[in-house]
Every structure is written in C-alpha cells, then in structure tokens.
Design a protein around this motif. Structure first.
Motif, mmCIF file in Angstrom:
data_model
loop_
_atom_site.group_PDB
_atom_site.id
_atom_site.type_symbol
_atom_site.label_atom_id
_atom_site.label_comp_id
_atom_site.label_asym_id
_atom_site.label_seq_id
_atom_site.Cartn_x
_atom_site.Cartn_y
_atom_site.Cartn_z
ATOM 1 N N SER A 127 21.583 -0.275 4.984
ATOM 2 C CA SER A 127 21.277 -0.543 6.116
ATOM 3 C C SER A 127 20.044 -1.252 6.564
ATOM 4 C CB SER A 127 20.886 0.322 6.877
ATOM 5 O OG SER A 127 20.876 1.804 6.679
ATOM 6 N N THR A 128 20.854 -2.365 7.521
ATOM 7 C CA THR A 128 19.563 -3.475 7.767
ATOM 8 C C THR A 128 18.356 -2.821 9.206
ATOM 9 O OG1 THR A 128 21.133 -5.338 7.551
ATOM 10 C CG2 THR A 128 18.921 -5.977 9.016
ATOM 11 N N VAL A 129 17.612 -2.422 8.556
ATOM 12 C CA VAL A 129 15.640 -1.852 8.745
ATOM 13 C C VAL A 129 15.342 -2.964 9.293
ATOM 14 C CG1 VAL A 129 14.576 -0.378 8.963
ATOM 15 C CG2 VAL A 129 16.433 0.103 7.584
ATOM 16 N N LYS A 130 14.118 -2.809 10.502
ATOM 17 C CA LYS A 130 13.084 -3.820 10.366
ATOM 18 C C LYS A 130 12.259 -2.632 10.565
ATOM 19 C CE LYS A 130 11.148 -5.927 14.531
ATOM 20 N NZ LYS A 130 11.222 -5.964 16.503
ATOM 21 N N ILE A 131 10.997 -3.181 10.141
ATOM 22 C CA ILE A 131 9.966 -2.244 9.145
ATOM 23 C C ILE A 131 8.922 -2.277 10.292
ATOM 24 C CG2 ILE A 131 8.783 -1.044 7.656
ATOM 25 C CD1 ILE A 131 11.200 -1.243 5.722
ATOM 26 N N TYR A 132 8.018 -1.969 10.767
ATOM 27 C CA TYR A 132 6.427 -2.134 11.681
ATOM 28 C C TYR A 132 5.562 -2.125 10.193
ATOM 29 C CZ TYR A 132 9.424 -2.536 15.683
ATOM 30 O OH TYR A 132 10.632 -2.966 16.273
ATOM 31 N N THR A 133 5.482 -2.847 9.916
ATOM 32 C CA THR A 133 4.584 -3.033 8.547
ATOM 33 C C THR A 133 3.051 -2.589 9.199
ATOM 34 O OG1 THR A 133 3.981 -4.515 7.586
ATOM 35 C CG2 THR A 133 5.807 -3.785 6.936
ATOM 36 N N PRO A 134 2.073 -2.179 8.459
ATOM 37 C CA PRO A 134 0.528 -2.488 9.366
ATOM 38 C C PRO A 134 -0.016 -4.112 8.873
ATOM 39 C CG PRO A 134 1.162 -0.563 6.839
ATOM 40 C CD PRO A 134 2.125 -1.315 7.858
ATOM 41 N N ALA A 135 -1.068 -4.017 10.109
ATOM 42 C CA ALA A 135 -1.567 -5.531 9.208
ATOM 43 C C ALA A 135 -2.527 -5.782 8.054
ATOM 44 C CB ALA A 135 -2.914 -5.431 10.953
ATOM 45 N N ASP A 136 -2.790 -4.100 8.019
ATOM 46 C CA ASP A 136 -3.766 -4.352 6.429
ATOM 47 C C ASP A 136 -2.522 -4.355 5.950
ATOM 48 O OD1 ASP A 136 -6.324 -3.394 4.857
ATOM 49 O OD2 ASP A 136 -4.610 -2.500 4.078
ATOM 50 N N LYS A 137 -3.180 -5.942 5.442
ATOM 51 C CA LYS A 137 -2.587 -6.730 4.003
ATOM 52 C C LYS A 137 -2.380 -5.197 2.627
ATOM 53 C CE LYS A 137 -3.076 -11.396 4.959
ATOM 54 N NZ LYS A 137 -3.536 -12.188 4.740
ATOM 55 N N SER A 138 -3.372 -4.802 2.073
ATOM 56 C CA SER A 138 -2.579 -3.933 1.162
ATOM 57 C C SER A 138 -2.278 -2.838 1.392
ATOM 58 C CB SER A 138 -4.500 -3.401 0.231
ATOM 59 O OG SER A 138 -5.214 -2.999 0.933
ATOM 60 N N GLU A 139 -1.861 -2.053 2.452
ATOM 61 C CA GLU A 139 -1.033 -1.471 3.114
ATOM 62 C C GLU A 139 0.369 -1.391 3.490
ATOM 63 O OE1 GLU A 139 -0.229 2.706 4.136
ATOM 64 O OE2 GLU A 139 -1.870 1.839 3.139
ATOM 65 N N ARG A 140 0.687 -2.562 3.645
ATOM 66 C CA ARG A 140 1.593 -3.968 3.522
ATOM 67 C C ARG A 140 2.523 -3.569 2.473
ATOM 68 N NH1 ARG A 140 3.816 -9.128 4.720
ATOM 69 N NH2 ARG A 140 4.956 -8.978 5.874
ATOM 70 N N SER A 141 1.375 -4.225 1.233
ATOM 71 C CA SER A 141 2.301 -4.440 0.347
ATOM 72 C C SER A 141 1.920 -3.097 -0.164
ATOM 73 C CB SER A 141 0.788 -5.286 -0.033
ATOM 74 O OG SER A 141 0.849 -6.428 -0.101
ATOM 75 N N ARG A 142 0.889 -1.640 -0.337
ATOM 76 C CA ARG A 142 1.847 -0.432 -0.027
ATOM 77 C C ARG A 142 3.560 0.059 -0.208
ATOM 78 N NH1 ARG A 142 1.582 4.674 0.191
ATOM 79 N NH2 ARG A 142 1.162 4.470 2.433
ATOM 80 N N ILE A 143 4.011 -0.928 1.095
ATOM 81 C CA ILE A 143 4.544 0.303 1.818
ATOM 82 C C ILE A 143 5.732 -0.680 1.255
ATOM 83 C CG2 ILE A 143 6.087 0.094 3.743
ATOM 84 C CD1 ILE A 143 3.313 0.305 5.168
ATOM 85 N N ILE A 144 6.159 -1.956 0.708
ATOM 86 C CA ILE A 144 7.239 -2.448 0.547
ATOM 87 C C ILE A 144 7.141 -2.579 -1.572
ATOM 88 C CG2 ILE A 144 7.375 -5.018 -0.450
ATOM 89 C CD1 ILE A 144 6.019 -5.979 2.598
ATOM 90 N N GLY A 145 5.707 -2.433 -1.643
ATOM 91 C CA GLY A 145 6.452 -1.696 -3.164
ATOM 92 C C GLY A 145 7.042 -0.352 -2.843
ATOM 93 N N LEU A 146 6.940 0.780 -2.767
ATOM 94 C CA LEU A 146 7.194 2.157 -2.688
ATOM 95 C C LEU A 146 8.163 2.107 -2.677
ATOM 96 C CD1 LEU A 146 4.425 3.927 -0.703
ATOM 97 C CD2 LEU A 146 5.239 4.201 -2.850
ATOM 98 N N LEU A 147 8.564 1.121 -1.200
ATOM 99 C CA LEU A 147 10.473 1.306 -1.173
ATOM 100 C C LEU A 147 10.718 -0.492 -2.288
ATOM 101 C CD1 LEU A 147 10.626 0.541 3.068
ATOM 102 C CD2 LEU A 147 10.955 2.822 1.676
ATOM 103 N N GLN A 148 10.308 -1.129 -2.618
ATOM 104 C CA GLN A 148 11.431 -1.973 -3.894
ATOM 105 C C GLN A 148 11.880 -2.598 -3.313
ATOM 106 O OE1 GLN A 148 13.226 0.455 -6.290
ATOM 107 N NE2 GLN A 148 11.195 1.008 -7.911
ATOM 108 N N ILE A 149 11.500 -3.367 -2.232
ATOM 109 C CA ILE A 149 11.780 -4.629 -0.968
ATOM 110 C C ILE A 149 11.211 -5.995 -1.960
ATOM 111 C CG2 ILE A 149 12.319 -5.787 1.081
ATOM 112 C CD1 ILE A 149 11.052 -2.584 2.902
ATOM 113 N N ASP A 150 12.523 -6.753 -2.266
ATOM 114 C CA ASP A 150 12.416 -8.144 -2.838
ATOM 115 C C ASP A 150 12.589 -9.272 -2.596
ATOM 116 O OD1 ASP A 150 15.123 -7.381 -3.051
ATOM 117 O OD2 ASP A 150 14.722 -7.838 -5.293
#
Length: 237
Positions: free
Chosen positions: A20-43
């Motif tokens: 699915s194409t998904v729009k994810i509203y990631t937080p402004a905090d860069k470390s938290e944003r990176s954590r979410i991207i890492g957990l979802l393994q988005i490359d």
C-alpha cells in the motif's frame, strides 16, 4: 514514451505480500523519525511539504505501523491492483485511438509532449504482464531481436554468469561493432543494478532500440554511435 506505466514499483511479482502507498506523519525529532523508519524497514520514501513521508509498504509492515502511535494515511490500498487499473485504461485508450494517456508535457520544453521529443521506438513494448515492465526473458528476446535487425550496429555479449547461473548480457552498439576501436571513448549504461528497480531494465531496452532505430535518420544519433563504443547492460542483478 509511456510514463504512466513506468513507475518505480518494487513489488509486482505475483504471490507477494500486498503493498500500500502510505503517508506517515513522522515526528519532527530526527532520532524518533529515524527510529520509525528503521522499525518499518523503509528504504525508499518521498518527503512531503508538511514533513511526512510517503512510501510503499507491505501488509506486514502496515500491520506493524498500526500498533505504533504514529499517525498515518493510506493513499493507495493495493498498489499492484491500482497499476493494473491504469494499465487497462492505457490499453483501452490505445485501442480506441485516445492518446491522452501519453499526452504528458516535458519540463524542459514547455508545450511539447514527451512523444514529440523522444519518440517511442517501434520495437518497444509496454508488456501486458509484469506490470508493464520487461521480465528477464522478455529482455533477452528484445536484445536478440535487436542483434538480428541491426547486425552492423549491435553485438550481444555475455559478461559472465550470475550466482543463479544466468548470463549477464551486454549490448554493444557502435558503427564498427565487431572491432575494438581503441581511439573511441567507451560509454556504459547499466539497468537493474538493484533488483527492485524494474524501470531501469525497461529504460535500457528503450535506449538501445532508440539508438538503432534512429541511427540512419538522426545525425545526432549517428554521430554518437559512430564516435563511441556504447555498452548497455539491461539487467545487472
């Protein structure tokens, strides 16, 4: 040039997980944003003006996203089915003579359509299977046909075998194709270096056909081919 169909999608093989194409509203905090991207393994993702990211993720990763406290929006529920719908509309338009699906403007030449700038080679096929892209077997057929149709310009060469014992094919295009002209610069184009970049292989097929079909009529193409040794690898991986 069919841009509707040549979209970069990494999950067209049948039997795979739904994407699915998904729009994810990631937080402004860069470390938290990176954590979410890492957990979802988005490359691969696209950033939006409001700070969100848009990506194609599998049903498995979407289920993981639903357990997180991150806000998201599903833009396209099933990307493969959506692409099939676009393909059906394209073939319907083509069969009825409606060219609106190809009527796309180029940024660098306002007022012109892509087709009037870079005409699609007559041998190029938007495949009815595999989401419009070329499979490896279809690439081989296209290369074989090109070598048969333009024997004075085209040489098909195996660079060796892949780990699955498939030939890594290279097309050489030059005016004296069977001679190593050491005084001419060599140019290399590679497609599908990364396995999920299906558009790369189709683009390389398009390029080799375009060079050969326009060699006799376009002085710019003739100059390129006559004064260079051009090597094209449609499928490196």
């Amino acid at each position: 040039m069919i841009l509707v169909l040549l979209v970069s999608i990494s999950f067209l093989s049948q039997g795979q997980d739904k994407y699915s194409t998904v729009k994810i509203y990631t937080p402004a905090d860069k470390s938290e944003r990176s954590r979410i991207i890492g957990l979802l393994q988005i490359d691969h993702f696209q950033e939006t003006d409001d700070g969100a990211i848009v990506s194609e993720i599998s049903a498995t990763k979407l289920a993981r996203l639903k357990t997180m406290k991150t806000r998201y929006e599903i833009l396209v529920d099933d990307v493969a089915k959506n692409l099939e719908t676009l393909n059906r509309q394209y073939y319907l338009d083509k069969s009825t003579g409606n060219q609106s699906s190809e009527n796309r403007l180029a940024f660098e030449e306002t007022g012109k359509t892509i087709g009037s700038i870079i005409p699609t080679p007559s041998a190029f096929v938007v495949q009815p299977t595999f989401g419009g892209y070329y499979s490896f077997a279809q690439m081989e057929t296209a290369m074989n046909n090109l070598a048969i149709d333009y024997p004075a310009l085209v040489q098909k060469i195996s660079l060796g075998l892949s780990t699955e014992n498939r030939d890594i094919w290279c097309i050489k295009i030059s005016d004296n194709v069977n001679t190593d002209e050491t005084n001419e610069p060599e140019v290399l184009f590679i497609g599908v270096q990364h396995a999920r970049e299906a558009i790369g292989g189709s683009s390389m097929i398009f390029l080799m056909q375009y060079l050969c079909e326009n060699y006799a009529t376009d002085p710019r193409i003739k100059d390129l081919v006559d004064n260079r040794e051009i090597f094209i690898v449609p499928c490196m991986n």
